[in-house]
Scaffold this active site. Structure first.
Site, PDB file in Angstrom:
ATOM      1  N   CYS A  99       0.807  -1.216   0.000  1.00  0.00           N
ATOM      2  CA  CYS A  99       0.000   0.000   0.000  1.00  0.00           C
ATOM      3  C   CYS A  99       0.847   1.276   0.000  1.00  0.00           C
ATOM      4  O   CYS A  99       0.353   2.340  -0.375  1.00  0.00           O
ATOM      5  CB  CYS A  99      -0.933   0.002   1.207  1.00  0.00           C
ATOM      6  SG  CYS A  99      -2.157  -1.340   1.201  1.00  0.00           S
ATOM      7  N   ALA A 100       2.090   1.182   0.431  1.00  0.00           N
ATOM      8  CA  ALA A 100       2.962   2.363   0.442  1.00  0.00           C
ATOM      9  C   ALA A 100       3.433   2.742  -0.954  1.00  0.00           C
ATOM     10  O   ALA A 100       3.978   3.832  -1.157  1.00  0.00           O
ATOM     11  CB  ALA A 100       4.176   2.116   1.341  1.00  0.00           C
TER      12      ALA A 100
END
Length: 356
Positions: free
Chosen positions: A138-139
């Site tokens: 998700c980063a």
């Protein structure tokens, strides 16, 4: 300075509601000793609807990792080009104007990357650089923005294309019955996003500074266990509390830039869950309303992994943006535990055309 232009976002046509998710959990895991806890956690996500690439009946099957990965590739090739074209149009550029493609995804694997296929298919130059990022979860949306910023800083006349393609539903594992896995089954959705970072010109977020921060000794808190059946998502129960150590990193980045992270005009952050947004509001001392765009993404699409930050930014554009030179923060959070952070000012190009 490089400008992050209006993102284009697309979600698949198949929809599953919160009510359907809860009923599936009850019917498929009726004897699970922690079912009441899992149901409560799913309800507390605030996710009302999610979009998935297959009908739910097909999603719940597991035909094997090979077939799922083949589907990932086919769906990416079918869906990504239209999103890329919209992003190029919004940035008022042609594919021949792009110098680097940064492709982020953690839900399927291709080699060569989809970047090579895009270059061959959509008229990008054969000298276009390729930066595929597959292991930041998700980063990666924040990382893609930062790497595009870095590239345009090194090459001020260059333009970067960011593409995020996430089909989280293809990672569903019917044999994973931990509470974290059951929660994930009700949290993650599918989505595609693309955006252009222009070295010169453009309307959007003029990027000024970026940074990364990793919380020590948390690499096992969000991870994949890769087996013959594919990617098995592992989520530690401590993850929702990670904003307490990450908020100071956001504050320090802003402080180095002469800004106060508690006193900015807009905030575009990854919505991993409602606790993330609630804690950021507390620790950054900003009103909950500051994260309304991220919360809307979570409510309507679920956690679409690396595409969340770009979708939240799209919603800011659709709301009319903010005042010229308004200051803002963008951030993605993911495995590591890692934060990818950026600061920038809203910039309206002198020749900007009004967007409907």
């Amino acid at each position: 300075m490089a400008t992050l232009c209006r993102p284009a976002v697309s979600v698949p046509e198949h929809v599953i509601t919160m009510e359907e998710t809860l009923e599936l959990a009850r019917s498929r895991h009726a004897d699970h000793p922690q079912l009441p806890l899992a149901l409560r956690l799913i309800e507390n996500t605030g996710v009302r609807t999610r979009h998935i690439v297959q009908p739910i009946e097909e999603t719940l099957k597991h035909p094997g990792f090979e077939e799922r990965n083949n589907l990932y590739e086919a769906e990416a090739k079918a869906r990504v080009p239209a999103v890329v074209q919209r992003a190029l149009d919004d940035a008022e550029l042609l594919s021949s104007d792009i110098d680097v493609i940064i492709y982020v995804s953690c839900t399927g694997f291709m080699m060569p990357s989809l970047t090579a296929w895009l270059i061959n298919t959509m008229g990008f130059g054969t000298d276009t650089r390729q930066i595929p990022i597959a292991q930041l979860g998700c980063a990666a949306g924040g990382a893609a923005i930062n790497r595009a910023h870095d590239f345009c800083t090194a090459y001020p006349d260059a333009n970067a294309l960011i593409v995020a393609c996430e089909f989280c539903s293809l990672c569903y594992q019917p044999t994973d019955l931990g509470v974290g896995s059951l929660l994930s089954n009700g949290l993650f959705g599918d989505g595609i996003a693309a955006a252009v970072v222009r070295g010169k010109g453009g309307t959007g977020v003029k990027l000024e500074r970026n940074g990364s921060y990793l919380i020590p000794k948390t690499e096992e808190w969000i991870m994949y266990d890769v087996r013959a059946t594919g990617f098995h998502f592992l989520l530690d129960k401590r993850v929702p509390a990670t904003m307490e150590p990450l908020a100071p990193a956001l504050q320090e980045l802003a402080r180095h830039h002469g800004w106060d992270a508690s006193d900015l005009d807009f905030y575009i952050v990854h919505a991993g869950g409602p606790r993330i947004l609630d804690d950021l509001s507390t620790f950054l001392k900003v009103p909950s309303e500051a994260f309304r765009f991220s919360r809307a993404t979570l409510t309507e699409y679920g956690n679409i992994a690396s595409a969340v930050v770009l979708d939240a930014l799209r919603r800011l554009f659709e709301a009319g943006g903010v005042e010229h030179t308004a200051r803002g923060l963008l951030a993605g959070f993911g495995p590591g535990i890692t934060a990818e952070m950026a600061l920038g000012r809203w910039h309206v190009a002198e020749n900007a055309k009004p967007k409907k």
